[in-house]
Design a protein around this motif. Structure first.
Motif, PDB file in Angstrom:
ATOM      1  N   THR A  27      -6.716 -56.133  11.492  1.00 41.82           N
ATOM      2  CA  THR A  27      -5.374 -55.605  11.670  1.00 41.82           C
ATOM      3  C   THR A  27      -5.216 -54.938  13.029  1.00 41.82           C
ATOM      4  O   THR A  27      -4.237 -55.168  13.727  1.00 41.82           O
ATOM      5  CB  THR A  27      -5.102 -54.565  10.563  1.00 41.82           C
ATOM      6  N   ASN A  28      -6.187 -54.099  13.365  1.00 40.73           N
ATOM      7  CA  ASN A  28      -6.147 -53.374  14.629  1.00 40.73           C
ATOM      8  C   ASN A  28      -7.491 -53.461  15.329  1.00 40.73           C
ATOM      9  O   ASN A  28      -8.525 -53.456  14.678  1.00 40.73           O
ATOM     10  CB  ASN A  28      -5.831 -51.896  14.368  1.00 40.73           C
ATOM     11  N   GLY A 224      -7.704 -53.479   6.848  1.00 42.76           N
ATOM     12  CA  GLY A 224      -6.555 -54.320   6.553  1.00 42.76           C
ATOM     13  C   GLY A 224      -6.961 -55.582   5.816  1.00 42.76           C
ATOM     14  O   GLY A 224      -6.229 -56.078   4.970  1.00 42.76           O
ATOM     15  N   GLU A 289       4.333 -52.982   3.894  1.00 37.60           N
ATOM     16  CA  GLU A 289       3.349 -52.124   4.573  1.00 37.60           C
ATOM     17  C   GLU A 289       3.943 -50.738   4.853  1.00 37.60           C
ATOM     18  O   GLU A 289       3.279 -49.719   4.672  1.00 37.60           O
ATOM     19  CB  GLU A 289       2.866 -52.762   5.874  1.00 37.60           C
ATOM     20  N   LYS A 292       3.893 -48.776   1.685  1.00 34.30           N
ATOM     21  CA  LYS A 292       2.534 -48.319   1.359  1.00 34.30           C
ATOM     22  C   LYS A 292       2.169 -47.078   2.169  1.00 34.30           C
ATOM     23  O   LYS A 292       1.673 -46.085   1.623  1.00 34.30           O
ATOM     24  CB  LYS A 292       1.550 -49.459   1.651  1.00 34.30           C
ATOM     25  N   SER A 296       1.633 -42.919   0.990  1.00 33.10           N
ATOM     26  CA  SER A 296       0.392 -42.139   1.143  1.00 33.10           C
ATOM     27  C   SER A 296       0.700 -40.647   1.210  1.00 33.10           C
ATOM     28  O   SER A 296      -0.165 -39.812   0.970  1.00 33.10           O
ATOM     29  CB  SER A 296      -0.366 -42.558   2.401  1.00 33.10           C
ATOM     30  N   GLY A 354      -8.104 -47.789   7.787  1.00 34.02           N
ATOM     31  CA  GLY A 354      -6.768 -47.241   7.572  1.00 34.02           C
ATOM     32  C   GLY A 354      -6.386 -47.118   6.105  1.00 34.02           C
ATOM     33  O   GLY A 354      -5.670 -46.189   5.718  1.00 34.02           O
TER      34      GLY A 354
HETATM   35  P1  ADP Z   1      -8.952 -53.343  10.110  1.00 35.65           P
HETATM   36  O1  ADP Z   1     -10.300 -52.715  10.194  1.00 35.65           O
HETATM   37  O2  ADP Z   1      -8.887 -54.414   9.061  1.00 35.65           O
HETATM   38  O3  ADP Z   1      -8.390 -53.783  11.407  1.00 35.65           O
HETATM   39  P2  ADP Z   1      -7.726 -50.741   9.904  1.00 35.65           P
HETATM   40  O4  ADP Z   1      -8.882 -49.874   9.605  1.00 35.65           O
HETATM   41  O5  ADP Z   1      -7.070 -50.609  11.223  1.00 35.65           O
HETATM   42  O6  ADP Z   1      -7.995 -52.244   9.555  1.00 35.65           O
HETATM   43  O7  ADP Z   1      -6.671 -50.490   8.761  1.00 35.65           O
HETATM   44  C1  ADP Z   1      -5.499 -51.165   8.752  1.00 35.65           C
HETATM   45  C2  ADP Z   1      -4.895 -51.038   7.396  1.00 35.65           C
HETATM   46  O8  ADP Z   1      -4.687 -49.664   7.132  1.00 35.65           O
HETATM   47  C3  ADP Z   1      -3.548 -51.722   7.306  1.00 35.65           C
HETATM   48  O9  ADP Z   1      -3.486 -52.469   6.106  1.00 35.65           O
HETATM   49  C4  ADP Z   1      -2.604 -50.570   7.303  1.00 35.65           C
HETATM   50  O10 ADP Z   1      -1.419 -50.880   6.618  1.00 35.65           O
HETATM   51  C5  ADP Z   1      -3.408 -49.515   6.596  1.00 35.65           C
HETATM   52  N1  ADP Z   1      -2.939 -48.159   6.830  1.00 35.65           N
HETATM   53  C6  ADP Z   1      -2.806 -47.523   8.010  1.00 35.65           C
HETATM   54  N2  ADP Z   1      -2.326 -46.293   7.816  1.00 35.65           N
HETATM   55  C7  ADP Z   1      -2.153 -46.152   6.477  1.00 35.65           C
HETATM   56  C8  ADP Z   1      -1.671 -45.091   5.629  1.00 35.65           C
HETATM   57  N3  ADP Z   1      -1.282 -43.950   6.138  1.00 35.65           N
HETATM   58  N4  ADP Z   1      -1.645 -45.324   4.298  1.00 35.65           N
HETATM   59  C9  ADP Z   1      -2.060 -46.487   3.776  1.00 35.65           C
HETATM   60  N5  ADP Z   1      -2.516 -47.505   4.513  1.00 35.65           N
HETATM   61  C10 ADP Z   1      -2.551 -47.333   5.847  1.00 35.65           C
END
Ligand code: ADP
Ligand code: MG
Length: 628
Positions: A27-28, A224, A289, A292, A296, A354
């Motif tokens: 995702t990021n 993500g 998203e 969601k 939180s 996240g």
């Molecule tokens: P990845 O490691 O897969 O790139 P991240 O650790 O960056 O992912 O997490 C991204 C995920 O976290 C996304 O699905 C995003 O919607 C979710 N996310 C970010 N902030 C929040 C929050 N405050 N509450 C719930 N989910 C969150």
């Protein structure tokens, strides 16, 4: 960890070559370094902006590639030209992702085959490696812009469950982006490094004066697109991963999907509505998203989409995602089991990703382990920060920390009857090696087939074939005389080298295992579950196969012996032997190992007396010969 806006004098960076840490997320993605002055890891960012770069790639009309926040803005308006979650496609075939095809609002070539997927944008085709390289190129450029120095070397993290093919693909993506990838590191391992737990001189948290006592840590990473849980033991600056578990297809995206399905059901719409209308699919996904994230820290969410009002409460959301959370908890239980630990054996629980910001997640993990969870380091940055620490270790700047990792699945070769002979059990430390000796089955056998498998089942047909090669040029000798040593060597990236060497003659052959394409998600998950579910069957089947192999060998040696010595045998002995051989032969076709053993015993009872007699005679002859 304090957020430090980067403001580094160019001069201070020029003496040493910069090795950056990169979290290439589903995702990021982001880059981190060790600050040259504070010696603390920091995530790189421009002033007034986030360190996170959305892993989204947009191809514009003019043929430009745009990555990050700007690309994410195009998700709704231009879904066909805007790629998200490319990491989920790494090392995958269309068949692997078929079940989730509607999730991708861009065109994944649906060839229904086992070959690696490609994404089509306009009239161009891109592999997941190409797509990941675009993200890495963007990260490299950003880092160079911020640091004002060339960035050519990196440590990149991957989920613990990535197989060899996916790790290799990540490495290739780095190369394409102009980065020398010095190390591929598991994300939970990097996160544990970032927490500095147990590393005496590099502990940003503890600051313990005395040598820290041993600590056992569970790293729970829900991002993500992927979920990992790792159990780590840390003592005297040595990080040891005791076990890893997880699911490469479970994360915040699935929570979004659950909300989308809920809203569709509320409106009386079906899945077809999504595949039929890409823009709508994308828009509702982003709304989900938003909901969601909002939930939180709030109890209720509502928004408008195309004139309709979409609402959801926190209670409903929690009901929707409970099964996903339960899955992660089951993985935690498995990881504990593999590490041979009880819940009470875990000292610290580290939250990463996240999605761990969802209160239900924190609460469930905390309830499971019976302890409060640790989330003091930003869960979005913690993996990249750890990668930067690993980069620093590789640069030779940090000698206090050592890193040991483990293999997620057992590695072995096929032996007689299709049995799996494990050389390196799952959860063995890597880098590592193992060797074992084998021999030939037939007289004059000139070659031996070495088939390398990965998995937990007793029969290789239930495991995954990684590679195969022939050791040829074994000089002619009787069965059982050749000594073939098979050795396995896993390097720090988890890449396996297999060597077979006939020790008497010195002939050898080796192979590096970089499979064309990895395990499907279903395979990976079921492999571990199956090994538990089928443990009893496997033991029974192994016993049967071993009995058959023993029976076949006895038949073959008896036949040879009788043919050679027929003249020395009584007619009755010959007839009894033939009858017992026939009975044994017949028993081999049945599924009854006890019967086979009985028939083996019967044949042995008949042949033993004359075999001994003939052997005695032979010895007597030999002795006489020598005396003459
Ligand atoms: P990845 O490691 O897969 O790139 P991240 O650790 O960056 O992912 O997490 C991204 C995920 O976290 C996304 O699905 C995003 O919607 C979710 N996310 C970010 N902030 C929040 C929050 N405050 N509450 C719930 N989910 C969150
Ligand atoms: Mg992540």
């Amino acid at each position: 960890m304090a957020k430090i806006a980067i403001n580094i004098a160019t001069g201070s960076l020029q003496q040493e070559e910069m090795i950056v840490g990169i979290d290439l997320g589903t995702t990021n993605s982001l880059v981190a370094i060790i600050h040259p002055e504070t010696k603390q890891p920091i995530a790189l960012k421009e002033h007034n902006s986030s360190s996170l770069v959305p892993s989204v790639i947009h191809f514009d009309e003019a043929g430009n590639v745009v990555v990050g926040e700007e690309a994410k803005k195009q998700l709704i308006s231009q879904p066909q030209n805007t790629i998200f979650s490319a990491k989920r496609l790494m090392g995958k075939s269309y068949n692997d992702i078929k079940a989730n095809a509607s999730f991708f609002s861009y065109k994944v070539i649906d060839d229904n085959t086992e070959s690696l997927v490609k994404v089509q944008v306009g009239n161009k085709f891109y592999s997941p490696i190409d797509l990941s390289s675009f993200i890495l190129k963007e990260l490299k450029q950003r880092a160079e812009h911020i640091l004002k120095t060339p960035v050519n070397k990196a440590v990149i993290t991957v989920p613990a469950y990535f197989n060899d093919a996916q790790r290799q693909a990540t490495r290739d993506a780095g190369k394409l982006a102009g980065l020398d990838v010095l190390r591929i590191v598991n994300e939970p391992t990097a996160a544990s490094l970032a927490y500095g737990l147990g590393a005496p001189s590099n502990s940003p948290k503890g600051g313990e004066e005395n040598p820290p006592k041993e600590k056992t840590i569970a790293v729970y990473d829900l991002g993500g697109g992927t979920f990992d849980v790792s159990i780590l033991k840390i003592a005297n600056g040595v990080f040891e991963v005791l076990s890893t578990n997880g699911d490469t297809y479970l994360g915040g995206d699935d929570m979004d999907k659950a909300i989308v399905h809920y809203w569709l059901a509320q409106a009386g719409l079906t899945e077809d509505e999504l595949s039929g209308n890409r823009e709508f699919a994308q828009a509702i996904r982003l709304k989900a998203e938003e909901a969601k994230i909002h939930l939180s820290s709030n109890d209720h969410f509502s928004t408008a989409l195309n004139g309709d009002i979409l609402t959801i409460t926190k209670i409903t959301f929690e009901q929707l995602v409970q099964p996903l959370v339960d899955k992660t908890i089951a993985c935690c239980a498995n990881a504990l089991k593999d590490a041979e630990l009880k819940k009470s054996g875990i000292d610290v629980i580290v939250m990463v990703g996240g999605s761990t910001r969802v209160p239900l997640v924190k609460q469930s993990v905390s309830e499971f382990f019976g302890k409060p969870v640790n989330d003091s380091v930003n869960p979005d940055e913690v993996v990249a920060l750890g990668a930067a620490i690993q980069a620093d270790i590789l640069a030779g700047n940090n000698k206090q920390v050592l890193l040991l990792d483990v293999t997620p699945l057992s590695l072995g070769i096929e032996t007689m009857g299709g049995l799996m002979d494990v050389l390196i059990p799952r959860n063995s430390k890597i880098p590592g090696k193992a060797a074992r000796q084998y021999t030939t089955q037939k007289d004059g056998q000139g070659s031996m087939r070495i088939s390398v498998f990965q998995g937990e089942r007793d029969m290789v047909k239930d495991n995954r074939r990684l590679a195969e090669f022939n050791l040829t040029g074994i000089p002619g000798m009787p069965a059982g005389m050749a000594k073939v040593e098979v050795s396995f060597l896993i390097n720090a990236d988890g890449i396996l080298s297999v060597r077979a060497k006939e020790l008497r003659s010195g002939v050898e052959q080796s192979i590096e295992v970089k499979p064309q394409y990895g395990l499907t998600d279903a395979e990976l998950e079921t492999m571990l579950l199956d090994s538990i579910a089928h443990a009893k069957d496997d033991i029974a089947l192994r016993a049967l196969v071993e009995a058959r192999t023993e029976g076949e060998q006895l038949l073959s040696t008896t036949e040879k012996f009788v043919n050679k010595n027929a003249a020395l045998l009584a007619k009755e002995e010959l007839m009894n032997t033939a009858a017992a051989m026939q009975a044994l032969q017949l028993s081999l076709t049945l599924e009854d190992k006890d019967l086979i053993h009985t028939k083996i015993e019967e044949l042995n009872n008949i042949s033993r007396p004359y075999a001994e007699r003939i052997m005695d005679q032979a010895i007597a002859v030999a002795m006489k010969g020598r005396m003459v």
